[in-house]
Motif scaffolding. Structure first.
Motif, PDB file in Angstrom:
ATOM      1  N   LEU A   1       1.093  -1.315   0.087  1.00 46.96           N
ATOM      2  CA  LEU A   1       0.037   0.005  -0.007  1.00 46.96           C
ATOM      3  C   LEU A   1       0.836   1.230   0.017  1.00 46.96           C
ATOM      4  O   LEU A   1       1.451   1.831   0.977  1.00 46.96           O
ATOM      5  N   PRO A   2       1.077   1.890  -1.174  1.00 50.13           N
ATOM      6  CA  PRO A   2       1.743   3.101  -1.021  1.00 50.13           C
ATOM      7  C   PRO A   2       0.853   4.112  -0.549  1.00 50.13           C
ATOM      8  O   PRO A   2      -0.617   4.359  -1.015  1.00 50.13           O
ATOM      9  N   LEU A   3       1.283   5.213   0.319  1.00 47.80           N
ATOM     10  CA  LEU A   3       0.431   6.012   0.883  1.00 47.80           C
ATOM     11  C   LEU A   3       1.091   7.570   0.772  1.00 47.80           C
ATOM     12  O   LEU A   3       2.264   7.758   0.525  1.00 47.80           O
ATOM     13  N   LYS A   4       0.082   8.394   0.987  1.00 45.95           N
ATOM     14  CA  LYS A   4       0.680   9.920   1.116  1.00 45.95           C
ATOM     15  C   LYS A   4       1.368  10.317   2.234  1.00 45.95           C
ATOM     16  O   LYS A   4       1.145   9.378   3.275  1.00 45.95           O
ATOM     17  N   GLY A   5       2.409  11.123   2.336  1.00 45.15           N
ATOM     18  CA  GLY A   5       3.373  11.326   3.414  1.00 45.15           C
ATOM     19  C   GLY A   5       2.440  11.560   4.584  1.00 45.15           C
ATOM     20  O   GLY A   5       2.817  10.847   5.696  1.00 45.15           O
ATOM     21  N   VAL A   6       1.391  12.196   4.795  1.00 44.17           N
ATOM     22  CA  VAL A   6       0.773  12.639   5.987  1.00 44.17           C
ATOM     23  C   VAL A   6       0.065  11.381   6.451  1.00 44.17           C
ATOM     24  O   VAL A   6       0.101  11.059   7.609  1.00 44.17           O
ATOM     25  N   TYR A   7      -0.413  10.365   5.681  1.00 44.50           N
ATOM     26  CA  TYR A   7      -1.071   9.269   6.338  1.00 44.50           C
ATOM     27  C   TYR A   7      -0.260   8.122   6.785  1.00 44.50           C
ATOM     28  O   TYR A   7      -0.232   7.727   7.744  1.00 44.50           O
ATOM     29  N   PHE A   8       1.159   8.264   5.913  1.00 46.16           N
ATOM     30  CA  PHE A   8       2.168   7.433   6.516  1.00 46.16           C
ATOM     31  C   PHE A   8       2.643   7.687   7.992  1.00 46.16           C
ATOM     32  O   PHE A   8       2.862   6.916   8.546  1.00 46.16           O
ATOM     33  N   ASP A   9       2.863   8.813   7.899  1.00 43.33           N
ATOM     34  CA  ASP A   9       3.477   9.469   9.195  1.00 43.33           C
ATOM     35  C   ASP A   9       2.418   9.320  10.190  1.00 43.33           C
ATOM     36  O   ASP A   9       2.752   8.821  11.382  1.00 43.33           O
ATOM     37  N   GLN A  10       1.139   9.188  10.093  1.00 48.19           N
ATOM     38  CA  GLN A  10       0.227   8.928  11.046  1.00 48.19           C
ATOM     39  C   GLN A  10       0.103   7.579  11.479  1.00 48.19           C
ATOM     40  O   GLN A  10      -0.248   7.354  12.579  1.00 48.19           O
ATOM     41  N   ILE A  11       0.243   6.696  10.691  1.00 46.60           N
ATOM     42  CA  ILE A  11       0.134   5.200  11.050  1.00 46.60           C
ATOM     43  C   ILE A  11       1.328   5.031  11.875  1.00 46.60           C
ATOM     44  O   ILE A  11       1.517   4.285  12.659  1.00 46.60           O
ATOM     45  N   LYS A  12       2.652   5.517  11.205  1.00 43.83           N
ATOM     46  CA  LYS A  12       3.885   5.315  11.917  1.00 43.83           C
ATOM     47  C   LYS A  12       3.797   5.672  13.455  1.00 43.83           C
ATOM     48  O   LYS A  12       4.350   5.141  14.321  1.00 43.83           O
TER      49      LYS A  12
ATOM     50  N   ARG B   1      14.409   0.895  -3.190  1.00 47.07           N
ATOM     51  CA  ARG B   1      14.163  -0.310  -2.564  1.00 47.07           C
ATOM     52  C   ARG B   1      15.214  -0.496  -1.499  1.00 47.07           C
ATOM     53  O   ARG B   1      14.511  -1.114  -0.372  1.00 47.07           O
ATOM     54  N   GLY B   2      15.893   0.218  -1.062  1.00 50.19           N
ATOM     55  CA  GLY B   2      16.877   0.194   0.136  1.00 50.19           C
ATOM     56  C   GLY B   2      16.560   1.146   1.124  1.00 50.19           C
ATOM     57  O   GLY B   2      16.718   1.292   2.294  1.00 50.19           O
ATOM     58  N   ASP B   3      15.388   1.992   0.770  1.00 50.51           N
ATOM     59  CA  ASP B   3      15.146   3.063   1.746  1.00 50.51           C
ATOM     60  C   ASP B   3      14.070   2.705   2.911  1.00 50.51           C
ATOM     61  O   ASP B   3      12.875   2.961   2.621  1.00 50.51           O
ATOM     62  N   THR B   4      14.603   2.068   3.800  1.00 46.84           N
ATOM     63  CA  THR B   4      13.688   1.355   5.019  1.00 46.84           C
ATOM     64  C   THR B   4      12.998   2.390   5.730  1.00 46.84           C
ATOM     65  O   THR B   4      11.993   1.933   6.575  1.00 46.84           O
ATOM     66  N   SER B   5      13.420   3.746   5.801  1.00 48.96           N
ATOM     67  CA  SER B   5      12.973   4.713   6.629  1.00 48.96           C
ATOM     68  C   SER B   5      11.533   5.195   5.991  1.00 48.96           C
ATOM     69  O   SER B   5      10.731   5.702   6.827  1.00 48.96           O
ATOM     70  N   ARG B   6      11.254   4.675   4.986  1.00 47.95           N
ATOM     71  CA  ARG B   6       9.744   5.109   4.391  1.00 47.95           C
ATOM     72  C   ARG B   6       9.109   3.913   3.940  1.00 47.95           C
ATOM     73  O   ARG B   6       8.286   3.827   3.059  1.00 47.95           O
ATOM     74  N   ARG B   7       9.337   2.794   4.791  1.00 50.34           N
ATOM     75  CA  ARG B   7       8.365   1.567   5.001  1.00 50.34           C
ATOM     76  C   ARG B   7       8.221   1.081   6.180  1.00 50.34           C
ATOM     77  O   ARG B   7       8.788   1.273   7.028  1.00 50.34           O
TER      78      ARG B   7
END
Length: 91
Positions: A6-17, A53-59
């Motif tokens: 599930l690719p997300l917009k930044g704001v929703y990703f940050d809220q889930i994180k 692929r290697g960017d784990t900070s955004r997954r």
């Protein structure tokens, strides 16, 4: 078992994180019916956009906890109520 990406917009990703958001919504369309109705996944991979692929900070990887159909009103989908799949993304 497959993985639901599930690719997300930044704001929703940050809220889930941060734990503020516990469900991710997808409109009930033929695309999402095919991917969610009667299906099970090993886990969900949430990403902030489409990172390298290697960017784990955004997954974020979470176990699959299922989804349910519901009707919501949300600014992202416009002013009218819409039917969505609420996908559980809490740990």
């Amino acid at each position: 078992m497959p993985i639901l990406h599930l690719p997300l917009k930044g704001v929703y990703f940050d809220q889930i994180k941060s734990g503020e958001k516990v469900e991710e919504y997808r409109l009930v369309t033929p695309f999402w019916v095919k991917r969610l109705e009667g299906r099970s996944y090993e886990r969900i991979e949430l990403s902030k956009g489409y990172p390298l692929r290697g960017d784990t900070s955004r997954r974020i990887t979470r176990p699959w906890r299922g989804s349910r159909k519901t009707t919501i009103t949300h600014p992202h989908f416009g002013p009218d109520p819409v039917e969505v799949y609420a996908i559980r993304v809490n740990p």
